[in-house]
Design an enzyme around this catalytic site. Structure first.
Site, short mmCIF file in Angstrom:
data_model
loop_
_atom_site.label_atom_id
_atom_site.label_comp_id
_atom_site.label_asym_id
_atom_site.label_seq_id
_atom_site.Cartn_x
_atom_site.Cartn_y
_atom_site.Cartn_z
N SER A 20 16.63 5.49 -0.84
CA SER A 20 15.66 4.59 -1.45
C SER A 20 16.40 3.36 -1.93
O SER A 20 17.63 3.28 -1.81
CB SER A 20 14.95 5.27 -2.62
OG SER A 20 13.94 4.43 -3.16
N ARG A 37 14.54 4.84 6.54
CA ARG A 37 13.46 5.83 6.52
C ARG A 37 12.12 5.11 6.46
O ARG A 37 12.03 3.97 5.97
CB ARG A 37 13.59 6.80 5.36
CG ARG A 37 13.23 6.23 3.98
CD ARG A 37 13.23 7.35 2.95
NE ARG A 37 12.89 6.91 1.61
CZ ARG A 37 11.66 6.94 1.10
NH1 ARG A 37 10.64 7.35 1.83
NH2 ARG A 37 11.43 6.55 -0.15
N THR A 60 9.26 6.42 -6.76
CA THR A 60 9.94 7.60 -7.29
C THR A 60 9.25 8.14 -8.54
O THR A 60 9.04 9.35 -8.67
CB THR A 60 11.40 7.27 -7.62
OG1 THR A 60 12.06 6.81 -6.43
CG2 THR A 60 12.13 8.49 -8.14
N CYS A 89 13.23 2.06 16.79
CA CYS A 89 14.11 3.10 16.23
C CYS A 89 15.36 2.45 15.63
O CYS A 89 16.06 1.71 16.31
CB CYS A 89 14.50 4.09 17.31
SG CYS A 89 15.73 5.30 16.75
N CYS A 110 19.53 10.85 15.68
CA CYS A 110 18.34 10.75 14.82
C CYS A 110 18.69 10.87 13.34
O CYS A 110 19.36 11.82 12.92
CB CYS A 110 17.34 11.83 15.22
SG CYS A 110 15.83 11.81 14.23
N CYS A 164 14.05 9.32 10.23
CA CYS A 164 13.23 8.31 9.54
C CYS A 164 11.75 8.45 9.86
O CYS A 164 10.92 7.93 9.14
CB CYS A 164 13.72 6.91 9.90
SG CYS A 164 13.32 6.36 11.57
N CYS A 180 9.44 6.83 14.97
CA CYS A 180 8.94 7.05 16.33
C CYS A 180 7.60 7.77 16.32
O CYS A 180 6.68 7.44 17.08
CB CYS A 180 9.96 7.82 17.15
SG CYS A 180 10.46 9.41 16.43
#
Length: 587
Positions: free
Chosen positions: A87, A332, A368, A530, A556, A559, A562
């Protein structure tokens, strides 16, 4: 040659090869067909992030206060708690103080208070100061590594007696005969890419609970199926998303301004693309900086990763970073839909909490605190139902946690989201970013959401992508390897690893769609949206002058972009073996 087509047929999610059929085809005595071991708990929590850990901690605190026994388990797919957490982050401490009023004395890793806010509008060469929106004020907040905060919360959960199992991927929802949620199953380990058991094979287990909380984070692999199966979202409603890409740098101490918070709008994004940048000055000469790009963008040639490189190449950012060192990289997806995109929060046998539900306050750039608060609210409702009122015994009906949704509607989270519900969709007007800025200023400073209407999002993000024939390719500069970097260099900084010879966790419904549809119509957008170079169109050796679609699943970083942005909705992200994926540090 690219074909200009405005729509593609949509497909329901499924795996490219049905897992159970594949297993059954091997032989009837395959160990993968054996009954799973079952473990019983009061509450099962999927996901060891801020929401899941807050719920578990609250449950155990309530039980300890009344000297009650309450069995709680958390399963987390990351190799350790915090390994998959990423984050900004500049967080509010309210929910943390609810759980631990003495969090400072207990050593929570919140060391750098936010001291000064700035807003800049970037042109190609300049950074123009802007009035700072009041809802974005960070007075009283802390600039943190959320992965480190989550690690600390995990330690506290274990101290309270929560069973915390990192490296454990939940792969299936278990339903009771009446259709209620009974729990989850963890995936089998030691399966080869052809779905056959290896010598290291270990059968997954079933975790049953009186309640199951899904706290998987944005676009959870189990939650997306659960929402569809149980009709938790109204017809015509959908979530919208952004992609956040960030780095942590150690910079020249002379340039470091501890506690400084900077947000940017404008360059490198055009006026039709929602997004913005951030630069947070942490402690120890470190800065956290990144770019968020709304995944409702239209241009298939846009690469969020390369837009982030252009952001860093802006003189305002380059001057800060020059002479520094990159510590980590990550990306992400994040929820952006707001109040009108929320699903129903409860169902027989469980509830959705945190980003899995979608409580991010986009104008505030905060999620959060609301994730943690939702976990606390759900825990309070769960404790009252299964401990105080005695629901959930084997003879009784499944627990229906309607009181959780009622508590949410009376909470600070709801008030926040209601006031800003029209801000994010206001950027969909023909005026683009300019229309959104004008409405957002009016709404957040004066109206405070007190209008008799609610703007709706136009279309799901995957349906917003336009054919390549309507756009020109974007000429991105080459990386300089000092400030900007190629994508594989960045991926190497994530610590990502996936065990070899396991089923690919990026499943295609139809293996021909990408080459037949996405490549000619959208110029192969997967290789650009991506942020980890997972997807490529490469020469097909078996068919000269043709391309084939290649999936580099070992790259990968989980995140989920895709699964969200694929215009054909042909990619289904499922969990790999537990412990695989990124190993984020100080993110």
């Amino acid at each position: 040659m690219f074909v200009c087509r405005t729509t593609l047929p949509l497909r329901a999610f499924s795996t490219s090869r049905n897992f159970n059929d594949a297993v059954a085809a091997v032989d009837e005595e395959n160990p993968m067909l054996e009954a799973r071991e079952i473990m019983e708990y009061d509450v099962v929590i999927v996901g060891g992030g801020p929401a899941g850990l807050s719920a578990a901690i609250r449950l155990k605190q309530l039980a300890a206060k009344e000297d009650k026994e309450l069995n709680v388990i958390i399963v987390e797919k990351g190799g350790e708690i915090g390994a998959h957490t990423l984050s900004g982050a500049c967080i509010e401490t309210g929910p943390l103080e609810e759980l631990f009023p003495d969090w400072k004395e207990q050593g929570a890793p919140l060391n750098q208070p936010a001291l000064h806010d700035e807003m800049k509008f970037l042109t190609a060469k300049h950074a123009i100061p802007m009035p700072h929106p009041p809802q974005m004020s960070n007075e009283g907040n802390y600039i943190v590594s959320l992965s480190n905060v989550v690690k600390w919360l995990g330690e506290k959960a274990e101290e309270l007696g929560v069973d915390v199992f990192p490296g454990t991927a939940a792969s299936e929802v278990i339903y009771a005969e009446d259709g209620s949620v009974r729990g989850i199953a963890t995936n089998d380990a030691g399966v080869d890419k052809e779905f056959r058991p290896k010598s290291t094979f270990t059968r997954g287990i079933e975790l049953h609970g009186k309640l199951t909380f899904f706290a998987e984070g944005c676009h959870g692999s189990l939650t997306k199926g659960l929402i569809r199966k149980l009709n938790l979202r109204e017809q015509g409603k959908f979530q919208t998303y952004g992609l956040g890409i960030k780095e942590v740098w150690e910079i020249d101490p002379a340039k470091h301004d501890p506690g400084k918070v900077v947000h940017t709008m404008g360059y490198p994004l055009d006026y039709q693309t929602y997004g913005g940048g951030f630069i947070y000055h942490m402690e120890n000469n470190r800065v956290s900086l990144g770019l968020v790009v709304g995944l409702d963008y239209q241009n298939p040639y846009l690469s969020p990763y390369k837009e982030f490189q252009r952001f860093k190449a802006h003189p305002f950012v380059t001057n800060l970073l020059r002479g520094g060192t990159v510590i980590s990289y990550g990306a992400r997806a994040l929820v952006e839909g707001g109040l009108q995109s929320l699903p129903k929060l409860y169902f027989p046998g469980g509830a959705l909490i945190g980003d899995t539900a979608g409580f991010v306050n986009v104008p505030k750039i905060k999620g959060t605190h609301s994730a943690m608060k939702s976990g606390i609210l759900a825990a309070d409702a769960a404790y009252k139902s299964i401990v105080t009122e005695g629901h959930g015994s084997e003879e009784s009906q499944p627990v229906v946690l309607s009181s959780y949704e009622e508590a949410f509607k009376n909470s600070s989270i709801f008030k926040e989201l209601y006031e800003v519900r029209n801000v994010r969709p206001s950027f969909h007007s023909t005026l683009g970013i300019w229309g959104g800025i004008m409405w957002s200023g009016l709404d957040t400073m004066f109206l405070k959401g007190r209008v008799p209407f609610t703007f709706q999002h136009k279309n799901p993000d995957h349906a917003m992508l336009q054919p390549a024939c309507l756009h020109k390719p974007i000429d991105y500069p080459k990386p300089d390897n000092e400030i900007t970097f190629d994508i594989l260099t960045s991926v190497s900084r994530t610590g990502t690893n996936h065990a070899e010879n396991q089923p690919v966790h990026l499943r295609l419904t139809d293996s021909t769609v990408e080459v037949k549809e996405n490549l000619p119509v959208y110029a192969g957008p997967e290789q650009r949206f991506c942020p980890a170079a997972v997807y490529e169109y490469v020469d097909d050796e078996a068919n000269p002058r043709k391309k084939r679609f290649q999936i580099n699943s070992q790259n990968c970083i989980h995140c989920k972009t895709c699964d969200i942005k694929d215009p054909a909705q042909n990619i289904n992200w499922v969990v790999p073996e537990g412990g695989d994926g990124p190993q984020y540090v100080d993110t």
